[in-house]
Write a protein that holds these residues in place. Structure first.
Motif, PDB file in Angstrom:
ATOM      1  N   GLY A 178       0.813  -1.196   0.000  1.00 38.80           N
ATOM      2  CA  GLY A 178       0.000   0.000   0.000  1.00 38.80           C
ATOM      3  C   GLY A 178       0.851   1.252   0.000  1.00 38.80           C
ATOM      4  N   PRO A 179       0.192   2.412   0.000  1.00 39.22           N
ATOM      5  CA  PRO A 179       0.916   3.672  -0.101  1.00 39.22           C
ATOM      6  C   PRO A 179       1.460   4.147   1.245  1.00 39.22           C
ATOM      7  CG  PRO A 179      -1.432   4.082  -0.086  1.00 39.22           C
ATOM      8  CD  PRO A 179      -1.269   2.590  -0.049  1.00 39.22           C
ATOM      9  N   PHE A 180       2.534   4.928   1.165  1.00 41.74           N
ATOM     10  CA  PHE A 180       3.044   5.624   2.342  1.00 41.74           C
ATOM     11  C   PHE A 180       3.315   7.070   1.952  1.00 41.74           C
ATOM     12  CE2 PHE A 180       7.085   4.833   0.295  1.00 41.74           C
ATOM     13  CZ  PHE A 180       7.857   5.941   0.642  1.00 41.74           C
ATOM     14  N   LEU A 181       3.385   7.912   2.947  1.00 43.04           N
ATOM     15  CA  LEU A 181       3.653   9.333   2.760  1.00 43.04           C
ATOM     16  C   LEU A 181       4.625   9.782   3.838  1.00 43.04           C
ATOM     17  CD1 LEU A 181       2.925  12.153   1.525  1.00 43.04           C
ATOM     18  CD2 LEU A 181       1.086  12.260   3.210  1.00 43.04           C
ATOM     19  N   GLN A 182       5.725  10.404   3.424  1.00 41.99           N
ATOM     20  CA  GLN A 182       6.693  10.941   4.375  1.00 41.99           C
ATOM     21  C   GLN A 182       6.681  12.464   4.289  1.00 41.99           C
ATOM     22  OE1 GLN A 182      11.268  11.363   4.175  1.00 41.99           O
ATOM     23  NE2 GLN A 182      10.968   9.305   5.002  1.00 41.99           N
ATOM     24  N   LEU A 183       6.572  13.110   5.446  1.00 47.82           N
ATOM     25  CA  LEU A 183       6.631  14.564   5.544  1.00 47.82           C
ATOM     26  C   LEU A 183       7.795  14.963   6.443  1.00 47.82           C
ATOM     27  CD1 LEU A 183       2.890  15.606   5.964  1.00 47.82           C
ATOM     28  CD2 LEU A 183       4.418  16.333   4.121  1.00 47.82           C
ATOM     29  N   SER A 184       8.537  15.983   6.025  1.00 43.65           N
ATOM     30  CA  SER A 184       9.693  16.442   6.799  1.00 43.65           C
ATOM     31  C   SER A 184       9.687  17.954   6.898  1.00 43.65           C
ATOM     32  CB  SER A 184      11.004  15.990   6.138  1.00 43.65           C
ATOM     33  OG  SER A 184      11.062  14.590   6.020  1.00 43.65           O
ATOM     34  N   TYR A 185      10.220  18.444   8.020  1.00 49.19           N
ATOM     35  CA  TYR A 185      10.333  19.885   8.240  1.00 49.19           C
ATOM     36  C   TYR A 185      11.725  20.183   8.778  1.00 49.19           C
ATOM     37  CZ  TYR A 185       8.959  24.643   9.406  1.00 49.19           C
ATOM     38  OH  TYR A 185       8.877  26.018   9.453  1.00 49.19           O
ATOM     39  N   ARG A 186      12.335  21.205   8.241  1.00 49.02           N
ATOM     40  CA  ARG A 186      13.720  21.537   8.572  1.00 49.02           C
ATOM     41  C   ARG A 186      13.908  21.758  10.073  1.00 49.02           C
ATOM     42  NH1 ARG A 186      16.890  23.981   4.840  1.00 49.02           N
ATOM     43  NH2 ARG A 186      15.047  24.888   3.856  1.00 49.02           N
ATOM     44  N   GLY A 187      14.923  21.112  10.650  1.00 53.30           N
ATOM     45  CA  GLY A 187      15.283  21.353  12.035  1.00 53.30           C
ATOM     46  C   GLY A 187      16.246  22.523  12.143  1.00 53.30           C
ATOM     47  N   GLY A 188      16.451  23.019  13.345  1.00 59.44           N
ATOM     48  CA  GLY A 188      17.413  24.097  13.550  1.00 59.44           C
ATOM     49  C   GLY A 188      16.798  25.476  13.446  1.00 59.44           C
ATOM     50  N   PRO A 189      17.566  26.510  13.816  1.00 54.75           N
ATOM     51  CA  PRO A 189      17.036  27.872  13.939  1.00 54.75           C
ATOM     52  C   PRO A 189      16.807  28.588  12.620  1.00 54.75           C
ATOM     53  CG  PRO A 189      19.374  27.829  14.479  1.00 54.75           C
ATOM     54  CD  PRO A 189      18.960  26.403  14.297  1.00 54.75           C
ATOM     55  N   ASP A 190      17.140  27.957  11.461  1.00 55.16           N
ATOM     56  CA  ASP A 190      16.933  28.640  10.189  1.00 55.16           C
ATOM     57  C   ASP A 190      15.545  28.391   9.606  1.00 55.16           C
ATOM     58  OD1 ASP A 190      17.510  25.972   9.805  1.00 55.16           O
ATOM     59  OD2 ASP A 190      18.568  26.280   7.907  1.00 55.16           O
ATOM     60  N   SER A 191      14.696  27.622  10.284  1.00 48.34           N
ATOM     61  CA  SER A 191      13.344  27.366   9.779  1.00 48.34           C
ATOM     62  C   SER A 191      12.395  28.467  10.227  1.00 48.34           C
ATOM     63  CB  SER A 191      12.833  26.015  10.265  1.00 48.34           C
ATOM     64  OG  SER A 191      12.514  26.053  11.637  1.00 48.34           O
ATOM     65  N   ALA A 192      11.320  28.640   9.467  1.00 45.98           N
ATOM     66  CA  ALA A 192      10.323  29.671   9.797  1.00 45.98           C
ATOM     67  C   ALA A 192       9.648  29.376  11.127  1.00 45.98           C
ATOM     68  CB  ALA A 192       9.293  29.758   8.676  1.00 45.98           C
ATOM     69  N   LEU A 193       9.386  28.099  11.416  1.00 50.52           N
ATOM     70  CA  LEU A 193       8.700  27.755  12.651  1.00 50.52           C
ATOM     71  C   LEU A 193       9.573  28.021  13.868  1.00 50.52           C
ATOM     72  CD1 LEU A 193       6.110  26.647  13.857  1.00 50.52           C
ATOM     73  CD2 LEU A 193       7.034  24.332  13.572  1.00 50.52           C
ATOM     74  N   TRP A 194      10.858  27.736  13.774  1.00 54.99           N
ATOM     75  CA  TRP A 194      11.781  28.018  14.883  1.00 54.99           C
ATOM     76  C   TRP A 194      11.824  29.523  15.154  1.00 54.99           C
ATOM     77  CZ3 TRP A 194      15.469  24.557  17.356  1.00 54.99           C
ATOM     78  CH2 TRP A 194      16.336  25.198  18.234  1.00 54.99           C
TER      79      TRP A 194
END
Length: 417
Positions: A111-127
């Protein structure tokens, strides 16, 4: 109409010093990111030919025209169709989010899978928004229009990204089938069974079940549908429960797996014709793209014209909503790509194009030079095997790499730019 975003910047090229494409080549830069992708479980559980990578763009830089137009840096005014330098990508930077989808197989489940990633460290918008991030963040996710649901996303030291891999399988008995890497990922939350978000089974599109029906009507929410795009609405949050600071601050960002690859495995419909056109025997056919008969109105082969576009007749200044209801063909070429040969990342402002792989294999890249209006600007990378073609819409970035140790043969046709 989509919002027109030509590009972020255009690099003026000195007429006496042409670009050095052997240095810091953007195609190799992008494919290097593909190579460094890591999956939650043992690699043998994933079907490598099915993997599709999505890299949302933050900035894009193009080379400017060649002499004598080296100072014309506005893409809307770059009308010289024989100047190929102005199409080529010089560099890019990526946004904080990345995504991969594909087929996984374990035990009696495929079946299908989905991988999502978000940048770690202080250079990300969320940080920057939250001040600091912990050992996990949150993601509010909708797949193919599903109800948005919260997902806990742990930090992955191996990649320096917050990463979650969602499988469309129930969790019962999964741990006993996984190896050490997969069990560790399951325990940490890096791997999560989420059939409520990632839907579909491997047998949904078996050929013996297809009897000249419209494949677009089969399992339309399937996360690995062979014809329909797959859209993800994503909102990242500093808190794993979906609260607190968020990226984007309100609403969500739409990601889209949109690359149109059709062939023996991906088609609109399949059927059989006895005595085709008064001939003998039986002909089996697969409809790939069509505006004919019952496929009229699919709009796969038309393009929307922006005011700056040159149409098939060489005119500009189109009104909002004007379309060309056909694929203009002004050239047909055969290409042979040697091992480790790649067609660089570039864009055509005014035409559509088809890459048909005849022999060999390739990694196809299609992306967004202008804002398509359907997803955040992105690069998309997936395999282009023999017997399959990729359709590029006007304004798409694209490139093709032959990573194999043998030649690849390619047929290309489209409008000239």
């Amino acid at each position: 109409m989509p919002k027109i975003v030509h590009t972020d910047s255009v690099f003026r090229v000195d007429p006496v010093k042409p670009p050095d494409y052997a240095e810091a080549n953007p195609l190799l830069k992008l494919l290097g990111l593909v190579e460094r992708t890591r999956f939650a479980a043992e690699r043998e559980l994933y079907e490598p030919d099915s993997l599709q990578h999505l890299f949302p763009l933050r900035t894009l830089q193009l080379y400017g025209p060649a002499s004598p137009d080296q100072d014309q840096l506005d893409p809307a005014q770059q009308d010289d169709k024989t100047d190929f330098q102005k199409q080529n990508v010089r560099d890019f930077t990526l946004a904080d989010t990345r995504a991969v989808r594909g087929w996984a197989e374990i035990g009696d489940w495929r079946g299908p899978f989905l991988q999502l990633s978000y940048r770690g460290g202080p250079d990300s918008a969320l940080w920057r928004e939250a001040g600091q991030l912990g050992d996990a963040i949150g993601c509010v996710l909708s797949v193919q229009g599903s109800r948005p649901l919260p997902v806990r996303v742990p930090y992955d030291e191996e990649t320096d990204f917050y990463t979650v891999e969602l499988w469309g399988r129930v969790g019962d008995g999964l741990r006993d089938l996984l190896g050490p890497r997969g069990r560790t990922a399951l325990d940490s939350g890096l791997l999560q069974p989420r059939p409520d978000l990632v839907t579909g089974l491997g047998q949904d599109f078996l050929r013996d079940q297809m009897t000249n029906q419209d494949l677009r009507l089969v399992a339309p929410r399937h996360a690995m549908h062979p014809v329909l795009p797959c859209y993800l609405d994503v909102r990242w949050t500093a808190s794993p429960d979906g609260a607190g600071s968020a990226d984007p601050p309100s609403g969500s960002v739409r990601l889209g797996f949109e690359m149109k690859v059709r062939g023996w495995d991906n088609y609109l419909g399949v059927g059989t014709s006895p005595n085709p056109h008064g001939g003998v025997g039986f002909l089996e056919y697969r409809t790939l793209f069509s505006e004919y008969g019952r496929w009229a109105g699919t709009d796969d082969l038309r393009r929307t014209l922006e005011p700056y576009n040159l149409d098939a007749y060489g005119t500009k200044g189109h009104a909002s909503g004007d379309v060309e209801p056909f694929l203009a063909v002004t050239y047909m070429d055969l290409h042979v790509l040697d091992p480790a040969c790649g067609i660089g990342l570039h864009r055509h402002r005014d035409n559509q194009e088809v890459f048909l792989m005849l022999e060999g294999d390739g990694l196809m890249v299609i992306g967004d030079w202008a804002d398509s209006g359907s997803r955040v600007r992105s690069f998309e990378v997936r395999r282009l095997p023999a017997g399959h073609l990729a359709l590029l819409k006007g304004g798409n970035l694209h490139g093709l790499m032959n990573p194999a140790d043998q030649r690849a043969s390619l047929f290309m046709f489209g409008g000239y730019d």
